[in-house]
Design a protein around this motif. Structure first.
Motif, short mmCIF file in Angstrom:
data_model
loop_
_atom_site.label_atom_id
_atom_site.label_comp_id
_atom_site.label_asym_id
_atom_site.label_seq_id
_atom_site.Cartn_x
_atom_site.Cartn_y
_atom_site.Cartn_z
N PHE A 53 9.39 -19.15 34.79
CA PHE A 53 10.28 -19.48 34.00
C PHE A 53 11.85 -19.04 34.37
CE2 PHE A 53 7.04 -18.13 30.51
CZ PHE A 53 6.33 -19.39 30.79
N ASP A 58 13.71 -26.24 25.23
CA ASP A 58 13.09 -25.06 24.77
C ASP A 58 11.73 -25.31 24.31
OD1 ASP A 58 15.62 -24.19 24.81
OD2 ASP A 58 16.31 -24.15 22.85
N ALA A 64 15.65 -20.32 32.97
CA ALA A 64 15.43 -20.06 31.37
C ALA A 64 15.75 -18.51 30.92
CB ALA A 64 13.77 -20.32 31.11
N LEU A 97 10.69 -27.17 31.64
CA LEU A 97 11.67 -26.54 32.33
C LEU A 97 12.40 -27.46 32.99
CD1 LEU A 97 9.39 -23.55 33.90
CD2 LEU A 97 11.26 -23.32 32.18
N TYR A 156 21.67 -20.37 30.33
CA TYR A 156 20.40 -20.68 30.70
C TYR A 156 20.17 -22.18 30.49
CZ TYR A 156 20.74 -15.82 29.82
OH TYR A 156 21.16 -14.53 29.77
N LYS A 157 19.19 -22.96 31.23
CA LYS A 157 19.03 -24.01 31.36
C LYS A 157 18.03 -24.39 30.09
CE LYS A 157 19.23 -25.04 36.21
NZ LYS A 157 18.61 -25.34 37.22
N CYS A 158 17.34 -23.41 29.44
CA CYS A 158 16.46 -23.55 28.24
C CYS A 158 16.06 -22.32 27.86
CB CYS A 158 15.07 -24.64 28.55
SG CYS A 158 14.11 -23.95 29.74
N ARG A 159 15.40 -22.08 26.71
CA ARG A 159 14.72 -20.78 26.16
C ARG A 159 13.33 -20.88 26.10
NH1 ARG A 159 18.49 -17.03 23.32
NH2 ARG A 159 20.53 -17.72 24.01
N VAL A 160 12.69 -19.83 26.41
CA VAL A 160 11.04 -19.79 26.31
C VAL A 160 10.85 -18.61 25.78
CG1 VAL A 160 9.05 -19.81 27.87
CG2 VAL A 160 11.04 -20.92 28.67
#
Length: 375
Positions: free
Chosen positions: A313, A293, A318, A288, A227-231
């Motif tokens: 997202f 995050d 994400a 994003l 995952y590129k980031c966490r939301v």
């Protein structure tokens, strides 16, 4: 029966007598049904017949008390939405109750909330009410196994199957209308795919997430979890404590807040929200694109509202966790009244009636907190 503790101490007969004195039972008594499907007459008569059949189910005595109560309350409330949805079909001249399970699920949530039924247990019963009519129509699905697998993540298929049997037996109808062989097909498919007593064992959270998002899911595909980031996406009524939860549990995260955006743009909550949403989406995109995050803080009370943000997202790769908070409405109203810019109580009360509690079909993870556990 004034609380869930009273329910736990009561027998099935006592619970049914309590239910019989409710306004929603009165409404069911006054609601007639289609004579072909329900020759027994009104909805409450059918409800009592189903309650009786629940206790006769093979294996009922082996269930723990919690599962027994899930079946009993599903029986009591499964058709509670019919009084509000039953109408005469002008083409056939027959009574129909379109979307009654959706209305019934909302009513069930309110009834159980008044009893202070624990959140997770309450939502299991609500989902059983919502999906109680699915098993008889499995063969009408283009991909029957997908229906069973998807619902295994939302309800226990064993209970859904058992309730479908009780619902079928608890009526006076032509035996050709619904056969138990059709209902047992649901059980057989669930057993075959290892999801009769629990959720389908997806390879990972991304596999489950994609399965719910795609029209035809691939059970054999094991997606890479990168995952590129966490939301963190918050969900809950105004005044429930979303800001406090984030400050205590995710203090390191930057927050995109609709309230903050409104303040920055000098837009009142009762004004047109187009500019606010546009700006909030751009602020989310900034995080994003940078692979950062962050938390997104808004009420996000319905599936359709949440989906718009989840789509955004997910489009950036994400990982998405939905955190839902709730508390007694009186507590929420009191807390809201003490805020700098309180939301009108009438607005919060109206929003409370529209809440759709998030589940695992909507994101990679879901956290639900109620009462003293919310912070």
């Amino acid at each position: 029966m004034r609380s869930w503790q009273d329910i736990l101490k009561g027998s099935n007969e006592e619970i049914i007598r309590w239910a019989a004195e409710s306004a929603w039972a009165d409404a069911m008594r006054a609601c007639q049904q289609d004579a072909i499907w329900h020759a027994e007459g009104d909805v409450w008569t059918h409800t009592l017949m189903v309650c009786a059949e629940v206790e006769k189910l093979e294996g009922y005595e082996e269930l723990n008390r919690e599962d027994q109560l899930k079946l009993l309350f599903t029986a009591l409330l499964h058709d509670s939405g019919k009084p509000a949805t039953t109408a005469l079909d002008p083409e056939t001249g027959r009574l129909r109750s379109l979307r009654h399970s959706i209305v019934g699920a909302s009513l069930a949530r309110g009834v159980l909330a008044e009893l202070r039924c624990p959140l997770e247990l309450r939502e299991e019963i609500v989902r059983l009410v919502r999906y109680h009519g699915r098993p008889p129509y499995l063969l009408e699905k283009a991909h029957p196994e997908q229906e069973v697998i998807r619902l295994s993540c939302l309800v226990k298929n064993r209970l859904l199957h058992l309730f479908a049997l009780a619902d079928t037996r608890g009526r006076d109808a032509d035996g050709t209308v619904r056969t138990e062989e059709m209902l047992n097909l649901w059980r057989d498919v669930a057993v075959e795919h290892g999801c009769y007593d629990g959720p389908y064992p997806f390879a990972n959270a991304q596999a489950r997430f994609l399965y719910f998002r795609e029209a035809v899911g691939d059970l054999h595909h094991v997606p890479h979890e990168h995952y590129k980031c966490r939301v963190i996406m918050m969900s809950g009524l105004p005044g429930v404590g979303k800001d406090t939860w984030l400050a205590r549990n995710r203090p390191e995260l930057p927050v995109v807040s609709l309230d903050a955006v409104r303040e920055d743009l000098n837009v009142d909550a009762t004004d047109n929200q187009g500019r606010v949403i546009q700006e909030a989406r751009e602020r989310c995109r900034q995080h994003l694109r940078a692979g950062e995050d962050f938390a997104f803080n808004a009420t996000n009370l319905t599936v359709s509202l949440r989906k718009r943000w989840v789509d955004l997202f997910a489009g950036y790769g994400a990982w998405i966790e939905i955190v839902y908070l709730e508390d007694d409405l009186r507590v929420v109203l009191k807390r809201n009244a003490g805020r700098k810019d309180p939301v009108p109580a009438s607005v919060i009360e109206k929003l409370a009636g529209k809440v759709e509690v998030p589940d695992v079909s909507e994101g990679h993870g879901v956290t639900r907190c109620a009462g003293d556990t919310r912070l």
